[in-house]
Design a protein around this motif. Structure first.
Motif, PDB file in Angstrom:
ATOM      1  N   ARG A  44     -11.079  78.298 -78.877  1.00 20.87           N
ATOM      2  CA  ARG A  44     -12.467  78.031 -78.795  1.00 20.87           C
ATOM      3  C   ARG A  44     -13.365  79.017 -79.518  1.00 20.87           C
ATOM      4  O   ARG A  44     -14.507  78.791 -79.821  1.00 20.87           O
ATOM      5  CB  ARG A  44     -13.222  77.663 -77.423  1.00 20.87           C
ATOM      6  N   ASP A  45     -12.867  80.166 -79.828  1.00 22.75           N
ATOM      7  CA  ASP A  45     -13.743  81.256 -80.512  1.00 22.75           C
ATOM      8  C   ASP A  45     -12.771  81.769 -81.568  1.00 22.75           C
ATOM      9  O   ASP A  45     -11.452  81.826 -81.338  1.00 22.75           O
ATOM     10  CB  ASP A  45     -14.591  81.899 -79.550  1.00 22.75           C
ATOM     11  N   ALA A  46     -13.242  82.625 -82.589  1.00 22.97           N
ATOM     12  CA  ALA A  46     -12.515  83.376 -83.545  1.00 22.97           C
ATOM     13  C   ALA A  46     -11.951  84.448 -83.146  1.00 22.97           C
ATOM     14  O   ALA A  46     -10.829  84.896 -83.572  1.00 22.97           O
ATOM     15  CB  ALA A  46     -13.315  83.679 -84.817  1.00 22.97           C
ATOM     16  N   GLY A  47     -12.282  85.078 -81.991  1.00 23.41           N
ATOM     17  CA  GLY A  47     -11.419  86.387 -81.548  1.00 23.41           C
ATOM     18  C   GLY A  47     -10.015  86.449 -81.197  1.00 23.41           C
ATOM     19  O   GLY A  47      -9.308  87.274 -81.880  1.00 23.41           O
ATOM     20  N   PRO A  48      -9.704  85.575 -80.471  1.00 25.43           N
ATOM     21  CA  PRO A  48      -8.019  85.138 -80.172  1.00 25.43           C
ATOM     22  C   PRO A  48      -7.541  85.150 -81.425  1.00 25.43           C
ATOM     23  O   PRO A  48      -6.227  85.547 -81.576  1.00 25.43           O
ATOM     24  CB  PRO A  48      -8.112  84.353 -79.296  1.00 25.43           C
ATOM     25  N   VAL A  49      -7.948  84.425 -82.546  1.00 22.59           N
ATOM     26  CA  VAL A  49      -7.183  83.975 -83.555  1.00 22.59           C
ATOM     27  C   VAL A  49      -7.127  85.274 -84.550  1.00 22.59           C
ATOM     28  O   VAL A  49      -6.299  85.811 -85.008  1.00 22.59           O
ATOM     29  CB  VAL A  49      -8.014  83.044 -84.512  1.00 22.59           C
ATOM     30  N   GLU A  50      -8.176  85.936 -84.484  1.00 21.07           N
ATOM     31  CA  GLU A  50      -8.271  87.274 -85.194  1.00 21.07           C
ATOM     32  C   GLU A  50      -7.330  88.518 -84.645  1.00 21.07           C
ATOM     33  O   GLU A  50      -6.669  89.278 -85.169  1.00 21.07           O
ATOM     34  CB  GLU A  50      -9.774  88.130 -85.230  1.00 21.07           C
ATOM     35  N   ASP A  51      -7.316  88.453 -83.432  1.00 25.10           N
ATOM     36  CA  ASP A  51      -6.479  89.472 -82.633  1.00 25.10           C
ATOM     37  C   ASP A  51      -4.910  89.059 -82.817  1.00 25.10           C
ATOM     38  O   ASP A  51      -3.971  89.740 -83.100  1.00 25.10           O
ATOM     39  CB  ASP A  51      -6.466  88.959 -81.010  1.00 25.10           C
ATOM     40  N   TRP A  52      -4.501  87.683 -82.984  1.00 25.37           N
ATOM     41  CA  TRP A  52      -3.068  87.168 -83.451  1.00 25.37           C
ATOM     42  C   TRP A  52      -2.792  87.645 -84.646  1.00 25.37           C
ATOM     43  O   TRP A  52      -1.853  88.112 -84.965  1.00 25.37           O
ATOM     44  CB  TRP A  52      -3.140  85.668 -83.046  1.00 25.37           C
ATOM     45  N   GLN A  53      -3.867  87.226 -85.726  1.00 21.38           N
ATOM     46  CA  GLN A  53      -3.522  88.000 -87.189  1.00 21.38           C
ATOM     47  C   GLN A  53      -3.268  89.382 -87.115  1.00 21.38           C
ATOM     48  O   GLN A  53      -2.179  89.571 -87.807  1.00 21.38           O
ATOM     49  CB  GLN A  53      -4.912  87.828 -88.001  1.00 21.38           C
ATOM     50  N   ARG A  54      -4.002  90.210 -86.408  1.00 23.50           N
ATOM     51  CA  ARG A  54      -3.648  91.540 -86.412  1.00 23.50           C
ATOM     52  C   ARG A  54      -2.319  91.822 -85.892  1.00 23.50           C
ATOM     53  O   ARG A  54      -1.380  92.895 -86.299  1.00 23.50           O
ATOM     54  CB  ARG A  54      -4.849  92.407 -85.488  1.00 23.50           C
ATOM     55  N   ARG A  55      -1.987  91.143 -84.737  1.00 23.54           N
ATOM     56  CA  ARG A  55      -0.499  91.631 -83.968  1.00 23.54           C
ATOM     57  C   ARG A  55       0.242  91.155 -85.028  1.00 23.54           C
ATOM     58  O   ARG A  55       1.407  91.731 -85.366  1.00 23.54           O
ATOM     59  CB  ARG A  55      -0.403  90.805 -82.907  1.00 23.54           C
ATOM     60  N   HIS A  56       0.238  89.991 -85.704  1.00 24.98           N
ATOM     61  CA  HIS A  56       1.220  89.369 -86.633  1.00 24.98           C
ATOM     62  C   HIS A  56       1.368  90.332 -87.975  1.00 24.98           C
ATOM     63  O   HIS A  56       2.669  90.451 -88.136  1.00 24.98           O
ATOM     64  CB  HIS A  56       1.040  88.062 -86.925  1.00 24.98           C
ATOM     65  N   THR A  57       0.505  90.965 -88.385  1.00 22.80           N
ATOM     66  CA  THR A  57       0.445  91.999 -89.640  1.00 22.80           C
ATOM     67  C   THR A  57       1.420  93.113 -88.951  1.00 22.80           C
ATOM     68  O   THR A  57       2.228  93.611 -89.685  1.00 22.80           O
ATOM     69  CB  THR A  57      -1.093  92.063 -89.772  1.00 22.80           C
ATOM     70  N   GLN A  58       0.778  93.647 -87.672  1.00 23.42           N
ATOM     71  CA  GLN A  58       1.481  94.823 -87.113  1.00 23.42           C
ATOM     72  C   GLN A  58       3.060  94.491 -87.193  1.00 23.42           C
ATOM     73  O   GLN A  58       3.857  95.404 -87.193  1.00 23.42           O
ATOM     74  CB  GLN A  58       1.009  95.319 -85.942  1.00 23.42           C
ATOM     75  N   GLU A  59       3.582  93.418 -86.630  1.00 30.01           N
ATOM     76  CA  GLU A  59       4.943  93.082 -86.214  1.00 30.01           C
ATOM     77  C   GLU A  59       5.459  92.544 -87.573  1.00 30.01           C
ATOM     78  O   GLU A  59       6.671  92.901 -87.606  1.00 30.01           O
ATOM     79  CB  GLU A  59       5.059  91.773 -85.440  1.00 30.01           C
ATOM     80  N   THR A  60       4.954  92.123 -88.680  1.00 31.04           N
ATOM     81  CA  THR A  60       5.594  91.453 -89.729  1.00 31.04           C
ATOM     82  C   THR A  60       5.220  92.351 -91.147  1.00 31.04           C
ATOM     83  O   THR A  60       6.118  91.815 -92.173  1.00 31.04           O
ATOM     84  CB  THR A  60       5.508  90.058 -90.006  1.00 31.04           C
ATOM     85  N   GLY A  61       4.051  92.736 -91.087  1.00 29.15           N
ATOM     86  CA  GLY A  61       3.645  93.379 -92.435  1.00 29.15           C
ATOM     87  C   GLY A  61       2.879  92.177 -93.318  1.00 29.15           C
ATOM     88  O   GLY A  61       2.516  92.410 -94.384  1.00 29.15           O
ATOM     89  N   HIS A  62       2.759  90.998 -92.948  1.00 30.15           N
ATOM     90  CA  HIS A  62       2.304  89.928 -93.517  1.00 30.15           C
ATOM     91  C   HIS A  62       0.766  89.947 -93.601  1.00 30.15           C
ATOM     92  O   HIS A  62       0.318  90.608 -92.586  1.00 30.15           O
ATOM     93  CB  HIS A  62       2.735  88.451 -92.703  1.00 30.15           C
ATOM     94  N   ARG A  63       0.199  89.774 -94.574  1.00 32.73           N
ATOM     95  CA  ARG A  63      -1.293  90.029 -94.853  1.00 32.73           C
ATOM     96  C   ARG A  63      -2.215  88.840 -95.317  1.00 32.73           C
ATOM     97  O   ARG A  63      -3.341  88.798 -95.574  1.00 32.73           O
ATOM     98  CB  ARG A  63      -1.630  91.128 -95.379  1.00 32.73           C
TER      99      ARG A  63
END
Length: 91
Positions: A43-62
């Motif tokens: 419902r808001d951008a916060g959780p999506v941005e948190d997911w992106q940060r975690r995914h980048t930390q885990e995979t290096g994908h940007r």
């Protein structure tokens, strides 16, 4: 024969406040095929941005494809809306 007269009415487009907007992201990095990992819809951008940060930390994908969706309503000018109310919903 019936004649119809069409007039320009300066409607405004507004976000529908009765419906929640939706945010999501999908990882699109990859040479032959995309990663395809998804944040899910929120419902808001916060959780999506948190997911992106975690995914980048885990995979290096940007690189991500972000999607935002909402509902819009067409609003007539106040004087036309009042005229429609006075005429039982038709102007």
């Amino acid at each position: 024969m019936t004649r119809r007269v069409f007039r320009y009415v300066p409607f405004t487009i507004e976000q529908d406040q009765t419906a929640e907007p939706e945010y999501e992201a999908r990882c699109v990095i990859g040479d032959e095929t995309e990663c395809g990992a998804k944040s899910g819809t929120h419902r808001d951008a916060g959780p999506v941005e948190d997911w992106q940060r975690r995914h980048t930390q885990e995979t290096g994908h940007r690189r991500y494809r972000r999607n935002f969706g909402d509902y819009a309503v067409m609003q007539p000018p106040a004087e036309l809306a009042e005229l429609a109310r006075a005429n039982g919903g038709t102007a």
